[in-house]
Design an enzyme around this catalytic site. Structure first.
Site, PDB file in Angstrom:
ATOM      1  N   ARG A   1     -12.787 -13.979 -27.447  1.00 43.75           N
ATOM      2  CA  ARG A   1     -13.066 -13.949 -25.328  1.00 43.75           C
ATOM      3  C   ARG A   1     -13.607 -12.400 -25.161  1.00 43.75           C
ATOM      4  O   ARG A   1     -14.501 -11.949 -24.524  1.00 43.75           O
ATOM      5  CB  ARG A   1     -11.972 -14.526 -24.747  1.00 43.75           C
ATOM      6  CG  ARG A   1     -12.061 -15.838 -24.243  1.00 43.75           C
ATOM      7  CD  ARG A   1     -11.798 -15.758 -23.878  1.00 43.75           C
ATOM      8  NE  ARG A   1     -10.879 -17.607 -23.809  1.00 43.75           N
ATOM      9  CZ  ARG A   1     -11.724 -18.850 -23.782  1.00 43.75           C
ATOM     10  NH1 ARG A   1     -12.775 -18.735 -23.566  1.00 43.75           N
ATOM     11  NH2 ARG A   1     -11.220 -19.976 -23.919  1.00 43.75           N
TER      12      ARG A   1
ATOM     13  N   HIS B   1     -17.893 -23.572  -7.445  1.00 46.97           N
ATOM     14  CA  HIS B   1     -17.212 -25.124  -7.879  1.00 46.97           C
ATOM     15  C   HIS B   1     -16.851 -25.994  -7.085  1.00 46.97           C
ATOM     16  O   HIS B   1     -17.433 -26.142  -6.405  1.00 46.97           O
ATOM     17  CB  HIS B   1     -15.393 -24.593  -8.201  1.00 46.97           C
ATOM     18  CG  HIS B   1     -14.706 -25.525  -8.916  1.00 46.97           C
ATOM     19  ND1 HIS B   1     -14.417 -25.281 -10.753  1.00 46.97           N
ATOM     20  CD2 HIS B   1     -14.064 -26.620  -8.949  1.00 46.97           C
ATOM     21  CE1 HIS B   1     -14.234 -26.171 -10.976  1.00 46.97           C
ATOM     22  NE2 HIS B   1     -13.250 -26.423 -10.040  1.00 46.97           N
TER      23      HIS B   1
ATOM     24  N   GLU C   1      -7.445 -15.484 -12.072  1.00 41.05           N
ATOM     25  CA  GLU C   1      -6.903 -16.963 -11.906  1.00 41.05           C
ATOM     26  C   GLU C   1      -7.951 -17.917 -12.076  1.00 41.05           C
ATOM     27  O   GLU C   1      -8.555 -17.688 -11.358  1.00 41.05           O
ATOM     28  CB  GLU C   1      -6.514 -17.358 -10.270  1.00 41.05           C
ATOM     29  CG  GLU C   1      -5.602 -18.644 -10.648  1.00 41.05           C
ATOM     30  CD  GLU C   1      -4.163 -18.029  -9.563  1.00 41.05           C
ATOM     31  OE1 GLU C   1      -4.458 -19.519  -8.861  1.00 41.05           O
ATOM     32  OE2 GLU C   1      -4.129 -17.784  -8.611  1.00 41.05           O
ATOM     33  N   LEU C   2      -8.220 -18.562 -12.421  1.00 46.61           N
ATOM     34  CA  LEU C   2      -9.009 -19.415 -13.300  1.00 46.61           C
ATOM     35  C   LEU C   2      -9.119 -20.687 -12.061  1.00 46.61           C
ATOM     36  O   LEU C   2      -8.712 -20.879 -11.140  1.00 46.61           O
ATOM     37  CB  LEU C   2      -8.835 -20.496 -13.530  1.00 46.61           C
ATOM     38  CG  LEU C   2     -10.439 -21.851 -14.291  1.00 46.61           C
ATOM     39  CD1 LEU C   2     -11.245 -20.660 -15.034  1.00 46.61           C
ATOM     40  CD2 LEU C   2      -9.789 -22.632 -15.401  1.00 46.61           C
TER      41      LEU C   2
ATOM     42  N   GLN D   1     -24.122 -31.366  -4.916  1.00 45.31           N
ATOM     43  CA  GLN D   1     -25.007 -30.235  -5.987  1.00 45.31           C
ATOM     44  C   GLN D   1     -26.090 -29.612  -4.452  1.00 45.31           C
ATOM     45  O   GLN D   1     -26.184 -27.913  -4.144  1.00 45.31           O
ATOM     46  CB  GLN D   1     -26.083 -30.680  -6.537  1.00 45.31           C
ATOM     47  CG  GLN D   1     -25.017 -30.346  -7.739  1.00 45.31           C
ATOM     48  CD  GLN D   1     -25.582 -29.919  -8.825  1.00 45.31           C
ATOM     49  OE1 GLN D   1     -27.123 -30.061  -9.618  1.00 45.31           O
ATOM     50  NE2 GLN D   1     -24.954 -29.506 -10.292  1.00 45.31           N
TER      51      GLN D   1
HETATM   52  C1  GAR Z   1     -23.058 -26.600 -10.608  1.00 46.21           C
HETATM   53  O1  GAR Z   1     -21.982 -27.487  -9.467  1.00 46.21           O
HETATM   54  C2  GAR Z   1     -21.678 -25.799  -9.793  1.00 46.21           C
HETATM   55  O2  GAR Z   1     -20.499 -26.645  -9.107  1.00 46.21           O
HETATM   56  C3  GAR Z   1     -20.580 -26.037 -11.362  1.00 46.21           C
HETATM   57  O3  GAR Z   1     -21.828 -26.379 -12.776  1.00 46.21           O
HETATM   58  C4  GAR Z   1     -23.082 -26.780 -11.822  1.00 46.21           C
HETATM   59  C5  GAR Z   1     -24.229 -25.698 -12.290  1.00 46.21           C
HETATM   60  O4  GAR Z   1     -25.434 -26.236 -11.240  1.00 46.21           O
HETATM   61  N1  GAR Z   1     -19.883 -25.285 -12.106  1.00 46.21           N
HETATM   62  C6  GAR Z   1     -18.934 -25.037 -12.939  1.00 46.21           C
HETATM   63  O5  GAR Z   1     -18.631 -26.707 -12.782  1.00 46.21           O
HETATM   64  C7  GAR Z   1     -17.702 -24.202 -12.720  1.00 46.21           C
HETATM   65  N2  GAR Z   1     -16.933 -24.328 -12.825  1.00 46.21           N
HETATM   66  P1  GAR Z   1     -26.304 -25.505 -11.729  1.00 46.21           P
HETATM   67  O6  GAR Z   1     -27.101 -24.946 -13.273  1.00 46.21           O
HETATM   68  O7  GAR Z   1     -27.452 -26.614 -10.936  1.00 46.21           O
HETATM   69  O8  GAR Z   1     -26.856 -24.859 -10.714  1.00 46.21           O
END
Ligand code: GAR
Length: 226
Positions: free
Chosen positions: A66, A110, A144-145, A172
Protein backbone atom coordinates in the site's frame (compact mmCIF):
# COMPACT_ATOMS: atom_id res chain seq x y z
CA UNK A 1 -15.67 35.72 -9.49
CA UNK A 2 -12.63 34.14 -7.87
CA UNK A 3 -10.07 32.21 -9.91
CA UNK A 4 -11.25 28.58 -10.37
CA UNK A 5 -9.60 26.08 -8.06
CA UNK A 6 -7.70 23.10 -9.43
CA UNK A 7 -9.43 19.80 -8.72
CA UNK A 8 -8.05 16.30 -9.23
CA UNK A 9 -10.62 13.50 -9.31
CA UNK A 10 -9.62 9.96 -8.34
CA UNK A 11 -11.84 7.09 -9.50
CA UNK A 12 -12.05 3.33 -9.91
CA UNK A 13 -15.17 2.88 -12.03
CA UNK A 14 -17.99 4.37 -14.05
CA UNK A 15 -17.36 7.96 -13.02
CA UNK A 16 -20.94 9.21 -12.94
CA UNK A 17 -19.99 11.53 -10.08
CA UNK A 18 -16.99 12.69 -12.10
CA UNK A 19 -19.39 13.42 -14.98
CA UNK A 20 -21.55 15.72 -12.84
CA UNK A 21 -18.42 17.63 -11.82
CA UNK A 22 -17.29 17.88 -15.45
CA UNK A 23 -20.76 19.10 -16.45
CA UNK A 24 -20.91 21.69 -13.67
CA UNK A 25 -17.23 22.72 -13.61
CA UNK A 26 -17.83 26.20 -14.99
CA UNK A 27 -20.88 26.80 -12.79
CA UNK A 28 -19.08 25.80 -9.60
CA UNK A 29 -15.81 27.49 -10.57
CA UNK A 30 -13.47 24.51 -10.72
CA UNK A 31 -10.85 23.44 -13.19
CA UNK A 32 -10.48 19.64 -13.29
CA UNK A 33 -6.77 19.38 -14.02
CA UNK A 34 -6.48 15.60 -13.92
CA UNK A 35 -8.34 12.34 -13.43
CA UNK A 36 -6.56 9.33 -11.98
CA UNK A 37 -7.77 5.74 -11.83
CA UNK A 38 -6.31 2.62 -10.31
CA UNK A 39 -8.25 0.58 -12.90
CA UNK A 40 -7.20 0.99 -16.54
CA UNK A 41 -10.62 -0.01 -17.91
CA UNK A 42 -12.61 2.42 -15.71
CA UNK A 43 -15.22 4.16 -17.85
CA UNK A 44 -14.56 7.40 -15.99
CA UNK A 45 -11.25 7.67 -17.89
CA UNK A 46 -13.23 7.78 -21.14
CA UNK A 47 -15.49 10.47 -19.72
CA UNK A 48 -12.39 12.51 -18.78
CA UNK A 49 -10.78 12.03 -22.18
CA UNK A 50 -14.01 13.14 -23.87
CA UNK A 51 -13.80 16.35 -21.84
CA UNK A 52 -10.11 16.79 -22.78
CA UNK A 53 -8.96 16.28 -19.20
CA UNK A 54 -5.55 14.63 -18.75
CA UNK A 55 -5.70 11.15 -17.22
CA UNK A 56 -3.30 8.73 -15.56
CA UNK A 57 -3.62 5.13 -14.45
CA UNK A 58 -1.83 4.09 -11.28
CA UNK A 59 -2.49 0.36 -11.19
CA UNK A 60 -2.39 -0.91 -7.60
CA UNK A 61 -1.56 -4.45 -8.75
CA UNK A 62 1.83 -3.18 -9.96
CA UNK A 63 2.99 -2.25 -6.44
CA UNK A 64 4.33 -4.48 -3.71
CA UNK A 65 2.40 -2.82 -0.89
CA UNK A 66 0.00 0.00 0.00
CA UNK A 67 2.80 2.41 0.85
CA UNK A 68 4.45 2.03 -2.55
CA UNK A 69 1.08 2.42 -4.30
CA UNK A 70 0.11 5.48 -2.27
CA UNK A 71 3.49 7.11 -2.92
CA UNK A 72 2.97 6.71 -6.67
CA UNK A 73 -0.62 7.91 -6.34
CA UNK A 74 0.52 11.03 -4.48
CA UNK A 75 3.09 11.81 -7.16
CA UNK A 76 0.41 11.41 -9.85
CA UNK A 77 -2.11 13.58 -7.97
CA UNK A 78 0.42 16.30 -7.18
CA UNK A 79 1.56 16.47 -10.80
CA UNK A 80 -1.80 18.22 -11.44
CA UNK A 81 -1.31 20.75 -8.61
CA UNK A 82 -4.66 20.28 -6.91
CA UNK A 83 -6.26 22.70 -4.47
CA UNK A 84 -8.77 19.92 -3.81
CA UNK A 85 -8.69 16.16 -4.35
CA UNK A 86 -12.06 14.51 -4.94
CA UNK A 87 -12.43 10.77 -4.42
CA UNK A 88 -15.35 9.70 -6.60
CA UNK A 89 -15.89 5.97 -6.41
CA UNK A 90 -12.25 5.27 -5.60
CA UNK A 91 -12.25 1.81 -4.08
CA UNK A 92 -8.86 1.55 -2.33
CA UNK A 93 -8.07 2.10 1.34
CA UNK A 94 -5.56 4.93 1.75
CA UNK A 95 -2.56 4.99 4.08
CA UNK A 96 -2.28 7.64 6.83
CA UNK A 97 0.73 9.13 5.02
CA UNK A 98 -1.47 9.92 2.02
CA UNK A 99 -4.49 11.15 3.96
CA UNK A 100 -2.22 13.40 6.09
CA UNK A 101 -0.66 14.88 2.96
CA UNK A 102 -4.14 16.01 1.82
CA UNK A 103 -5.61 16.98 5.19
CA UNK A 104 -8.40 19.52 4.71
CA UNK A 105 -8.24 19.28 0.92
CA UNK A 106 -9.57 15.81 0.15
CA UNK A 107 -13.27 14.89 -0.06
CA UNK A 108 -14.94 11.50 -0.48
CA UNK A 109 -18.48 10.41 -1.30
CA UNK A 110 -19.87 7.35 0.41
CA UNK A 111 -23.17 5.58 -0.33
CA UNK A 112 -24.65 5.60 3.18
CA UNK A 113 -25.70 7.97 5.94
CA UNK A 114 -22.36 7.96 7.73
CA UNK A 115 -21.47 6.98 10.41
CA UNK A 116 -23.83 4.13 9.43
CA UNK A 117 -22.36 1.49 7.15
CA UNK A 118 -18.74 2.39 6.62
CA UNK A 119 -17.01 0.13 4.11
CA UNK A 120 -18.64 -1.97 1.39
CA UNK A 121 -22.12 -3.30 0.43
CA UNK A 122 -23.94 -0.40 2.02
CA UNK A 123 -27.22 -0.83 0.11
CA UNK A 124 -27.44 -4.52 0.94
CA UNK A 125 -26.73 -3.82 4.60
CA UNK A 126 -29.39 -1.08 4.78
CA UNK A 127 -31.97 -3.41 3.18
CA UNK A 128 -31.08 -6.31 5.46
CA UNK A 129 -31.39 -4.08 8.51
CA UNK A 130 -34.89 -3.00 7.38
CA UNK A 131 -33.87 0.68 7.38
CA UNK A 132 -36.59 3.10 6.32
CA UNK A 133 -33.98 5.65 5.25
CA UNK A 134 -30.70 5.36 3.43
CA UNK A 135 -28.59 7.86 1.54
CA UNK A 136 -25.20 9.29 0.72
CA UNK A 137 -22.61 11.42 2.49
CA UNK A 138 -19.81 13.71 1.36
CA UNK A 139 -17.08 13.96 4.00
CA UNK A 140 -13.54 15.18 4.45
CA UNK A 141 -11.01 12.36 4.28
CA UNK A 142 -8.98 11.60 7.38
CA UNK A 143 -7.01 8.49 8.23
CA UNK A 144 -10.12 6.86 9.70
CA UNK A 145 -11.86 4.90 6.92
CA UNK A 146 -15.12 6.70 5.97
CA UNK A 147 -14.73 8.49 9.30
CA UNK A 148 -13.73 12.11 8.55
CA UNK A 149 -16.14 14.96 9.34
CA UNK A 150 -19.35 14.98 7.33
CA UNK A 151 -20.08 17.87 4.98
CA UNK A 152 -23.46 17.04 3.46
CA UNK A 153 -25.90 14.13 3.40
CA UNK A 154 -28.90 13.32 1.26
CA UNK A 155 -31.59 10.98 2.50
CA UNK A 156 -33.38 8.45 0.34
CA UNK A 157 -36.56 6.79 1.65
CA UNK A 158 -36.40 3.00 1.33
CA UNK A 159 -39.48 1.41 -0.26
CA UNK A 160 -40.58 -2.16 0.53
CA UNK A 161 -40.07 -2.98 -3.13
CA UNK A 162 -36.48 -1.69 -3.24
CA UNK A 163 -33.65 -3.95 -4.34
CA UNK A 164 -29.93 -3.30 -4.02
CA UNK A 165 -29.94 -2.06 -7.62
CA UNK A 166 -32.95 0.27 -7.26
CA UNK A 167 -31.58 1.69 -4.03
CA UNK A 168 -28.19 2.28 -5.59
CA UNK A 169 -29.81 4.17 -8.43
CA UNK A 170 -31.79 6.41 -6.07
CA UNK A 171 -28.74 7.07 -3.92
CA UNK A 172 -26.60 7.94 -6.93
CA UNK A 173 -29.18 10.43 -8.12
CA UNK A 174 -28.73 12.23 -4.80
CA UNK A 175 -24.95 11.89 -4.95
CA UNK A 176 -25.01 13.87 -8.17
CA UNK A 177 -26.58 16.75 -6.27
CA UNK A 178 -24.56 16.75 -3.05
CA UNK A 179 -21.07 16.28 -4.52
CA UNK A 180 -21.13 19.35 -6.79
CA UNK A 181 -22.63 21.27 -3.86
CA UNK A 182 -19.81 20.34 -1.49
CA UNK A 183 -17.15 21.05 -4.13
CA UNK A 184 -18.79 24.42 -4.88
CA UNK A 185 -18.63 25.37 -1.21
CA UNK A 186 -14.96 24.45 -1.12
CA UNK A 187 -14.24 26.38 -4.33
CA UNK A 188 -15.96 29.46 -2.85
CA UNK A 189 -13.63 29.20 0.17
CA UNK A 190 -16.64 28.55 2.42
CA UNK A 191 -15.92 24.93 3.38
CA UNK A 192 -12.98 24.08 5.62
CA UNK A 193 -11.77 21.37 7.95
CA UNK A 194 -10.11 22.39 11.21
CA UNK A 195 -9.25 20.15 14.18
CA UNK A 196 -11.13 17.28 12.56
CA UNK A 197 -14.38 19.27 12.24
CA UNK A 198 -16.04 20.60 9.11
CA UNK A 199 -16.98 24.30 8.95
CA UNK A 200 -19.32 25.96 6.47
CA UNK A 201 -19.03 29.73 6.31
CA UNK A 202 -17.25 29.69 9.67
CA UNK A 203 -19.92 27.61 11.42
CA UNK A 204 -19.20 24.11 12.63
CA UNK A 205 -21.37 21.58 10.84
CA UNK A 206 -23.40 19.07 12.86
CA UNK A 207 -22.21 15.41 12.92
CA UNK A 208 -24.53 14.58 10.01
CA UNK A 209 -23.21 17.49 7.94
CA UNK A 210 -25.76 19.63 6.11
CA UNK A 211 -28.88 17.76 5.06
CA UNK A 212 -30.11 18.08 1.52
CA UNK A 213 -33.89 18.50 1.81
CA UNK A 214 -35.71 15.48 0.44
CA UNK A 215 -37.48 17.29 -2.35
CA UNK A 216 -34.62 19.57 -3.38
CA UNK A 217 -33.41 19.72 -6.94
CA UNK A 218 -30.22 21.67 -6.31
CA UNK A 219 -29.28 23.56 -9.41
CA UNK A 220 -27.17 26.43 -8.15
CA UNK A 221 -24.43 26.39 -5.56
CA UNK A 222 -26.17 28.19 -2.74
CA UNK A 223 -29.45 26.39 -2.23
CA UNK A 224 -28.43 24.00 0.50
CA UNK A 225 -26.72 26.84 2.30
CA UNK A 226 -29.58 27.61 4.67
C1 GAR B 1 -20.72 5.92 -5.82
O1 GAR B 1 -22.01 5.47 -5.53
C2 GAR B 1 -19.94 6.17 -4.55
O2 GAR B 1 -20.75 6.57 -3.49
C3 GAR B 1 -19.33 4.83 -4.29
O3 GAR B 1 -18.99 4.32 -5.55
C4 GAR B 1 -19.91 4.82 -6.52
C5 GAR B 1 -19.14 5.33 -7.70
O4 GAR B 1 -19.97 5.67 -8.75
N1 GAR B 1 -18.19 4.94 -3.44
C6 GAR B 1 -17.83 4.06 -2.53
O5 GAR B 1 -18.45 3.04 -2.33
C7 GAR B 1 -16.58 4.43 -1.76
N2 GAR B 1 -16.42 3.56 -0.66
P1 GAR B 1 -19.44 6.49 -9.99
O6 GAR B 1 -18.12 5.84 -10.43
O7 GAR B 1 -20.51 6.32 -11.02
O8 GAR B 1 -19.25 7.92 -9.56
Amino acid sequence: MKKPINVVVVISGSGSNLQTLIDQAAAININITGVISNIASAYGLTRAAQANIPTQVVDHTQFSDRTAFDTALMVAIDSYQPDLVVLAGFMRILTPALTKHYTGRMLNIHPSLLPKYRGLHTHKRALEAGDKEHGATVHFVTEELDGGPNVIQAIVPVADSDTEASLMEKVQEKEHKIYPQAVAWFAEGNLKMEHNKAFLMGEMLPPTGKRLPNDSSLAGTKQANN
